[in-house]
Design a protein around this motif. Structure first.
Motif, PDB file in Angstrom:
ATOM      1  N   ARG A   1       0.838  -1.211   0.000  1.00 17.81           N
ATOM      2  CA  ARG A   1       0.000   0.000   0.000  1.00 17.81           C
ATOM      3  C   ARG A   1       0.875   1.265   0.000  1.00 17.81           C
ATOM      4  NH1 ARG A   1      -5.344  -0.276   1.623  1.00 17.81           N
ATOM      5  NH2 ARG A   1      -6.158  -2.379   2.008  1.00 17.81           N
ATOM      6  N   LEU A   2       1.915   1.245   0.771  1.00 22.33           N
ATOM      7  CA  LEU A   2       2.813   2.391   0.837  1.00 22.33           C
ATOM      8  C   LEU A   2       3.453   2.652  -0.528  1.00 22.33           C
ATOM      9  CD1 LEU A   2       4.351   4.567   2.398  1.00 22.33           C
ATOM     10  CD2 LEU A   2       6.054   2.806   2.992  1.00 22.33           C
ATOM     11  N   ALA A   3       3.889   1.580  -1.182  1.00 21.59           N
ATOM     12  CA  ALA A   3       4.529   1.732  -2.484  1.00 21.59           C
ATOM     13  C   ALA A   3       3.556   2.315  -3.504  1.00 21.59           C
ATOM     14  CB  ALA A   3       5.059   0.384  -2.968  1.00 21.59           C
ATOM     15  N   LEU A   4       2.316   1.846  -3.492  1.00 23.98           N
ATOM     16  CA  LEU A   4       1.327   2.367  -4.444  1.00 23.98           C
ATOM     17  C   LEU A   4       1.016   3.834  -4.158  1.00 23.98           C
ATOM     18  CD1 LEU A   4      -1.311  -0.460  -5.020  1.00 23.98           C
ATOM     19  CD2 LEU A   4       0.342   0.465  -6.636  1.00 23.98           C
ATOM     20  N   SER A   5       0.999   4.164  -2.858  1.00 19.41           N
ATOM     21  CA  SER A   5       0.720   5.568  -2.523  1.00 19.41           C
ATOM     22  C   SER A   5       1.847   6.483  -3.010  1.00 19.41           C
ATOM     23  CB  SER A   5       0.538   5.726  -1.019  1.00 19.41           C
ATOM     24  OG  SER A   5       1.756   5.521  -0.335  1.00 19.41           O
ATOM     25  N   LYS A   6       3.032   5.926  -3.201  1.00 14.99           N
ATOM     26  CA  LYS A   6       4.170   6.696  -3.717  1.00 14.99           C
ATOM     27  C   LYS A   6       4.384   6.476  -5.218  1.00 14.99           C
ATOM     28  CE  LYS A   6       5.253   8.050   0.452  1.00 14.99           C
ATOM     29  NZ  LYS A   6       5.045   9.444   0.886  1.00 14.99           N
ATOM     30  N   GLU A   7       3.360   5.828  -5.836  1.00 17.07           N
ATOM     31  CA  GLU A   7       3.393   5.550  -7.275  1.00 17.07           C
ATOM     32  C   GLU A   7       4.589   4.678  -7.659  1.00 17.07           C
ATOM     33  OE1 GLU A   7       3.176   9.243  -9.351  1.00 17.07           O
ATOM     34  OE2 GLU A   7       1.121   9.664  -8.690  1.00 17.07           O
ATOM     35  N   ARG A   8       4.877   3.696  -6.826  1.00 17.15           N
ATOM     36  CA  ARG A   8       5.936   2.727  -7.124  1.00 17.15           C
ATOM     37  C   ARG A   8       5.306   1.344  -7.274  1.00 17.15           C
ATOM     38  NH1 ARG A   8      11.219   3.684  -5.911  1.00 17.15           N
ATOM     39  NH2 ARG A   8      11.455   1.644  -6.934  1.00 17.15           N
ATOM     40  N   GLU A   9       4.711   1.121  -8.466  1.00 16.45           N
ATOM     41  CA  GLU A   9       4.056  -0.158  -8.703  1.00 16.45           C
ATOM     42  C   GLU A   9       5.040  -1.314  -8.688  1.00 16.45           C
ATOM     43  OE1 GLU A   9       1.452  -0.599 -11.937  1.00 16.45           O
ATOM     44  OE2 GLU A   9       0.155   1.083 -11.395  1.00 16.45           O
ATOM     45  N   ASP A  10       6.275  -1.055  -9.093  1.00 12.58           N
ATOM     46  CA  ASP A  10       7.251  -2.131  -9.088  1.00 12.58           C
ATOM     47  C   ASP A  10       7.489  -2.650  -7.669  1.00 12.58           C
ATOM     48  OD1 ASP A  10       8.314   0.358  -8.434  1.00 12.58           O
ATOM     49  OD2 ASP A  10      10.349  -0.256  -8.964  1.00 12.58           O
ATOM     50  N   LEU A  11       7.610  -1.727  -6.718  1.00 14.98           N
ATOM     51  CA  LEU A  11       7.791  -2.142  -5.324  1.00 14.98           C
ATOM     52  C   LEU A  11       6.516  -2.776  -4.759  1.00 14.98           C
ATOM     53  CD1 LEU A  11       9.828   0.827  -3.796  1.00 14.98           C
ATOM     54  CD2 LEU A  11      10.655  -1.412  -4.516  1.00 14.98           C
ATOM     55  N   ALA A  12       5.370  -2.243  -5.154  1.00 16.83           N
ATOM     56  CA  ALA A  12       4.110  -2.824  -4.684  1.00 16.83           C
ATOM     57  C   ALA A  12       3.964  -4.260  -5.179  1.00 16.83           C
ATOM     58  CB  ALA A  12       2.930  -1.986  -5.171  1.00 16.83           C
ATOM     59  N   ARG A  13       4.321  -4.476  -6.458  1.00 13.69           N
ATOM     60  CA  ARG A  13       4.234  -5.825  -7.028  1.00 13.69           C
ATOM     61  C   ARG A  13       5.185  -6.786  -6.297  1.00 13.69           C
ATOM     62  NH1 ARG A  13       4.697  -4.316 -11.708  1.00 13.69           N
ATOM     63  NH2 ARG A  13       2.506  -4.398 -12.347  1.00 13.69           N
ATOM     64  N   ALA A  14       6.372  -6.325  -6.002  1.00 14.18           N
ATOM     65  CA  ALA A  14       7.337  -7.166  -5.288  1.00 14.18           C
ATOM     66  C   ALA A  14       6.845  -7.479  -3.876  1.00 14.18           C
ATOM     67  CB  ALA A  14       8.692  -6.466  -5.232  1.00 14.18           C
ATOM     68  N   ALA A  15       6.264  -6.488  -3.218  1.00 13.46           N
ATOM     69  CA  ALA A  15       5.755  -6.710  -1.864  1.00 13.46           C
ATOM     70  C   ALA A  15       4.614  -7.724  -1.860  1.00 13.46           C
ATOM     71  CB  ALA A  15       5.286  -5.388  -1.259  1.00 13.46           C
ATOM     72  N   LEU A  16       3.744  -7.637  -2.866  1.00 15.36           N
ATOM     73  CA  LEU A  16       2.638  -8.593  -2.944  1.00 15.36           C
ATOM     74  C   LEU A  16       3.137  -9.998  -3.256  1.00 15.36           C
ATOM     75  CD1 LEU A  16      -0.035  -6.435  -4.775  1.00 15.36           C
ATOM     76  CD2 LEU A  16      -0.075  -7.204  -2.396  1.00 15.36           C
ATOM     77  N   ALA A  17       4.215 -10.094  -4.009  1.00 17.29           N
ATOM     78  CA  ALA A  17       4.802 -11.411  -4.272  1.00 17.29           C
ATOM     79  C   ALA A  17       5.319 -12.022  -2.969  1.00 17.29           C
ATOM     80  CB  ALA A  17       5.936 -11.288  -5.283  1.00 17.29           C
ATOM     81  N   GLU A  18       5.966 -11.187  -2.154  1.00 19.68           N
ATOM     82  CA  GLU A  18       6.443 -11.678  -0.861  1.00 19.68           C
ATOM     83  C   GLU A  18       5.271 -12.081   0.038  1.00 19.68           C
ATOM     84  OE1 GLU A  18       9.406 -12.291   0.162  1.00 19.68           O
ATOM     85  OE2 GLU A  18      10.434 -11.579  -1.641  1.00 19.68           O
ATOM     86  N   GLN A  19       4.214 -11.288  -0.011  1.00 18.93           N
ATOM     87  CA  GLN A  19       3.034 -11.622   0.789  1.00 18.93           C
ATOM     88  C   GLN A  19       2.455 -12.972   0.375  1.00 18.93           C
ATOM     89  OE1 GLN A  19      -0.431  -9.225   0.144  1.00 18.93           O
ATOM     90  NE2 GLN A  19      -1.389  -9.792   2.086  1.00 18.93           N
ATOM     91  N   GLN A  20       2.415 -13.233  -0.930  1.00 16.88           N
ATOM     92  CA  GLN A  20       1.887 -14.497  -1.416  1.00 16.88           C
ATOM     93  C   GLN A  20       2.719 -15.677  -0.912  1.00 16.88           C
ATOM     94  OE1 GLN A  20      -1.021 -14.955  -3.280  1.00 16.88           O
ATOM     95  NE2 GLN A  20      -0.615 -17.066  -2.655  1.00 16.88           N
ATOM     96  N   ALA A  21       4.045 -15.489  -0.906  1.00 21.62           N
ATOM     97  CA  ALA A  21       4.920 -16.556  -0.413  1.00 21.62           C
ATOM     98  C   ALA A  21       4.654 -16.838   1.068  1.00 21.62           C
ATOM     99  CB  ALA A  21       6.380 -16.172  -0.626  1.00 21.62           C
ATOM    100  N   VAL A  22       4.453 -15.785   1.839  1.00 19.20           N
ATOM    101  CA  VAL A  22       4.163 -15.953   3.257  1.00 19.20           C
ATOM    102  C   VAL A  22       2.812 -16.638   3.449  1.00 19.20           C
ATOM    103  CG1 VAL A  22       3.715 -14.742   5.428  1.00 19.20           C
ATOM    104  CG2 VAL A  22       5.584 -14.000   3.951  1.00 19.20           C
ATOM    105  N   GLU A  23       1.829 -16.275   2.639  1.00 16.54           N
ATOM    106  CA  GLU A  23       0.506 -16.905   2.732  1.00 16.54           C
ATOM    107  C   GLU A  23       0.605 -18.398   2.434  1.00 16.54           C
ATOM    108  OE1 GLU A  23      -2.256 -15.753   3.760  1.00 16.54           O
ATOM    109  OE2 GLU A  23      -1.988 -13.576   3.780  1.00 16.54           O
TER     110      GLU A  23
END
Length: 225
Positions: A76-98
C-alpha cells in the motif's frame, strides 16, 4: 525380557488368563504393573513433546500472519508513492508468506490429530493399569485367606476352615463374573490431506492481488472525498 512387547499387547491383555498360567501369580502381577507404569510414562513423555511442538508451531503461525500483514502494508505504501514495481514485489512476498501459512495450518492439524490419539492411548493404559492393581489386591486377599486356612488347620478347626474357604470361593466367583474384558479401540484414522490450492503462475497471482489492492485504495479515496 518384558511381558508385553508393544502397546497393543497391554490393552489387549487378558490379565486373569496370564495369571492363571503363571507359576508365581504375585510376581507376575508385579511385573505387569511395573511394565504398564513404564509404558504410561513413555506415552506421557511423547505427549509432552508433541504439545511443545504445537506451541512452537502456533507461535510460528502468528509470526507468519503478522509478516503477511506487513507486506500488504508495504505494498500500500509503495502504491501511494506511485511505485508499482515495489508494490508488485511486496505482494509477491506476501503471497509466499501466505503459502507458508497454509502449510503451517496443515501441520497444526496433523499435530492435533496425533494428540487426540495419544490422549486415547493414555486413557486405555491407565484403565488397564487400574485393572491390574485391582487384580493384585484380589491376589493379596487370596493369600491372606490361604494363610488363615493353614492356621485353622493347625488348630484343628476344620469345619470353620472349610466354611470360611467356601465363602471365599463364592466371593471370588462373583468377582470373576463381574470382570469385563477391556476392548482396545481402533486407533487408526484415515486422514486425507487434499491440496487446497492448484499451482498457479506467480505473475498471475501477483497481478490479481495488485488489481484488488488498487481497487480497495480507489474505493478508500472515494470515501474520503
Amino acid at each position: 525380557m518384558g511381558i508385553f512387547s508393544r502397546f497393543g499387547d497391554i490393552v489387549n491383555a487378558n490379565i486373569t488368563a496370564l495369571l492363571d498360567r503363571a507359576e508365581d501369580p504375585a510376581k507376575m502381577i508385579r511385573m505387569m504393573i511395573q511394565e504398564m507404569e513404564d509404558t504410561l510414562v513413555e506415552v506421557r513423555t511423547t505427549s509432552a513433546r508433541v504439545i511443545a511442538d504445537r506451541k512452537s508451531l502456533e507461535r510460528r503461525i502468528e509470526r507468519l500472519r503478522s509478516e503477511a500483514s506487513e507486506w500488504e502494508r508495504k505494498a500500500r505504501l509503495a502504491l501511494s508513492k506511485e511505485r508499482e514495481d515495489l508494490a508488485r514485489a511486496a505482494l509477491a512476498e506476501q503471497q509466499a508468506v501466505e503459502d507458508a501459512l497454509q502449510q503451517a495450518g496443515r501441520e497444526l492439524g496433523a499435530i492435533e490429530e496425533q494428540l487426540g490419539i495419544l490422549n486415547e492411548e493414555i486413557g486405555q493404559l491407565q484403565q488397564k493399569l487400574d485393572d491390574a492393581k485391582a487384580k493384585q489386591k484380589s491376589l493379596q486377599v487370596r493369600e491372606q485367606t490361604n494363610r488363615s486356612r493353614m492356621d485353622m488347620h493347625r488348630s484343628g478347626n476344620r469345619e470353620k476352615l472349610e466354611e470360611a474357604f467356601r465363602k471365599f470361593e463364592a466371593y471370588e466367583r462373583r468377582m470373576d463374573d463381574m470382570e469385563a474384558e477391556l476392548e482396545s479401540h481402533d486407533l487408526g484414522r484415515n486422514r486425507s490431506l487434499a491440496d487446497e490450492f492448484e499451482e498457479l503462475e506467480r505473475d498471475d497471482q501477483v497481478e490479481e492481488a495488485l488489481a484488488a489492492l488498487k481497487a480497495r485504495m480507489r474505493s478508500g479515496k472515494g470515501s474520503e472525498a
